[in-house]
Design an enzyme around this catalytic site. Sequence first.
Site, PDB file in Angstrom:
ATOM      1  N   GLU A  96       0.856  -1.178   0.000  1.00 26.74           N
ATOM      2  CA  GLU A  96       0.000   0.000   0.000  1.00 26.74           C
ATOM      3  C   GLU A  96       0.895   1.231   0.000  1.00 26.74           C
ATOM      4  OE1 GLU A  96      -2.534   0.072   3.410  1.00 26.74           O
ATOM      5  OE2 GLU A  96      -3.526  -1.839   2.944  1.00 26.74           O
ATOM      6  N   GLU A 156     -13.729   5.059  -0.248  1.00 31.44           N
ATOM      7  CA  GLU A 156     -14.622   4.107   0.433  1.00 31.44           C
ATOM      8  C   GLU A 156     -15.231   4.761   1.667  1.00 31.44           C
ATOM      9  OE1 GLU A 156     -12.911   0.120   0.887  1.00 31.44           O
ATOM     10  OE2 GLU A 156     -11.370   0.700  -0.559  1.00 31.44           O
ATOM     11  N   LYS A 203     -14.800   3.342   5.424  1.00 36.35           N
ATOM     12  CA  LYS A 203     -13.494   3.382   6.075  1.00 36.35           C
ATOM     13  C   LYS A 203     -13.514   4.452   7.174  1.00 36.35           C
ATOM     14  CE  LYS A 203     -10.640   0.505   3.907  1.00 36.35           C
ATOM     15  NZ  LYS A 203      -9.624   0.980   2.968  1.00 36.35           N
ATOM     16  N   GLU A 238      -9.261   7.737   6.231  1.00 34.76           N
ATOM     17  CA  GLU A 238      -8.855   6.817   5.168  1.00 34.76           C
ATOM     18  C   GLU A 238      -9.814   6.844   3.984  1.00 34.76           C
ATOM     19  OE1 GLU A 238      -8.152   2.835   6.520  1.00 34.76           O
ATOM     20  OE2 GLU A 238      -7.064   3.478   8.307  1.00 34.76           O
TER      21      GLU A 238
END
Length: 536
Positions: free
Chosen positions: A255, A323, A326, A330
């Site tokens: 990541e 998203e 999250k 994030e």
Amino acid sequence: GEVGVCYGRMATNLPDPATVVQLLKKNSITMVRIYDTDPTVLRSLANTGIKVTVELTNEELPSAATDQNFADQWVQNNVKAYYPATLINGVTIGNEVFKEASQLNSQLVPAMTKVQAALARLGLADAVKVTTPIAFDALKMSFPPSEGAFRDDIALSVMSPMVNFLQETGSYLMMNIYPYLAYLSTPGMSIDYLLFRPNVGVVDKNSKQTYFSLLDAQLDAVYYAMEKLPSSSLRAGGMRKLTAGGGILEVKLGESHHPTRGHHGVGTRANAQAFTDGLMSKVRGGNSGTTSNKYNRLATSAVGTPHRPNADLDVYIFELFNEDNKPEDEQDFGLFYPNQQPVYQVDFVHGAGPVQPSYCTAKATAGDAALQAALDYACGHGADCSAIQPGKPCYKPNTKLAHASYAFNDYYQKNGRASGACDFGGAGTIVNQAPSGESFGRCDLSPSWCVANAAVGAARLQNALDYACGHGADCTDIQPGARCFDPDTKVAHASFAFNDYYQRHNQAAGTCDFAGAGTIVRQAPKIGNCVLPSRA
């Protein structure tokens, strides 16, 4: 190296997996990392040629560590059942176990070993590699890079046997590294150092190596930390030797990315675009590996790192979508919105190379009231509207349409040409031809050029020149005997290199800074026999 994406699904409004696969294919994304083994996702990825890394979750890890039958069945159900139609090439055992589930630390390597054995029984050990993603805070020391070392609680007990396992199986160490976190915790650090832009560099006091990117420094801290681990293949007390060439243990980024919102003002689309472009250029090596000349002194750090100049790097960008389930800090790392519109433009084919130019202009049909409101918004939220003030170069024609187009486009370019940055309540529209004509008077939105600022001095010009030529600018025409070599001055050569870099990056905001060594001009510059080109 290769650039892929993390395909997380912690959101309420994402497209179905089959639609996501079409998005991946449309954008030429060749590898993905998922955080489970969802059957619908794995079936959707079948026969696409996209490489897939799957995860045995932290919840499943204890069973895999203690029960070979569980590991065997897990591999049969979640890898063998889909391979090779779905091109699974990696299994991650857990995710950031040291941070998220430290009670499982002692079970991590046993679980990796049993899953590896299960793959071997099925003849998949060469095709599918086993690793585990580790957060960067597994290091107790990361600066200077040469003092990189793993935390005492995991170095001997977990990391040493893990690195032995990874070397013996021909696998790689997967690290999750977010350079912006180090930037936020280091007062006085240059943002150019974070975003792969020209900078004066940071010197490791021990190795005397100069680092021009924070990510390089973090990667080398990991390499140095691995080298400090004792090796079972050496006599007691021996230090691990991971030399370039045979025996080097590869590091992949499981990541890495930069947020597009928040994080004390560092999270912006423009910064995320700059980080992503720089990261992709680094992974792909730009043009830096193809030539060797006096302008390529930064080539090694463009291709590898100062400590590991020959090391390739694969990266999974976190993440494919924004998203909404999250944690709040994030939610804004995605390359795409859930409606599949890009947050900003990323070219997975050419990396940070030339992309289709685009501009944002005002719609005449919006009406003066709507144009004025949108113009006020753009000028109040980051667009530089000084040129359309009375008496300034772009004031005439004094119409709402001309002034709004100028402001809209400046805002759009500063925000990484994200599609949403040219909406303005329906008053803006994206075009691919530079607007011109009587409605914009003398102030076309393009062309522009990037030239060297002689006032910064020869040393800073040379440093920035090295950077441009080492990160994608084509500098062959300023080599001895080539058509643009004369005049042989730092200003002339730097202007050529700066402009080539600037045009290749679509005249994007920030790509003519070079730590103050570059400046944008609107008149075509002539350097000796060379007229510098503009994309327009």
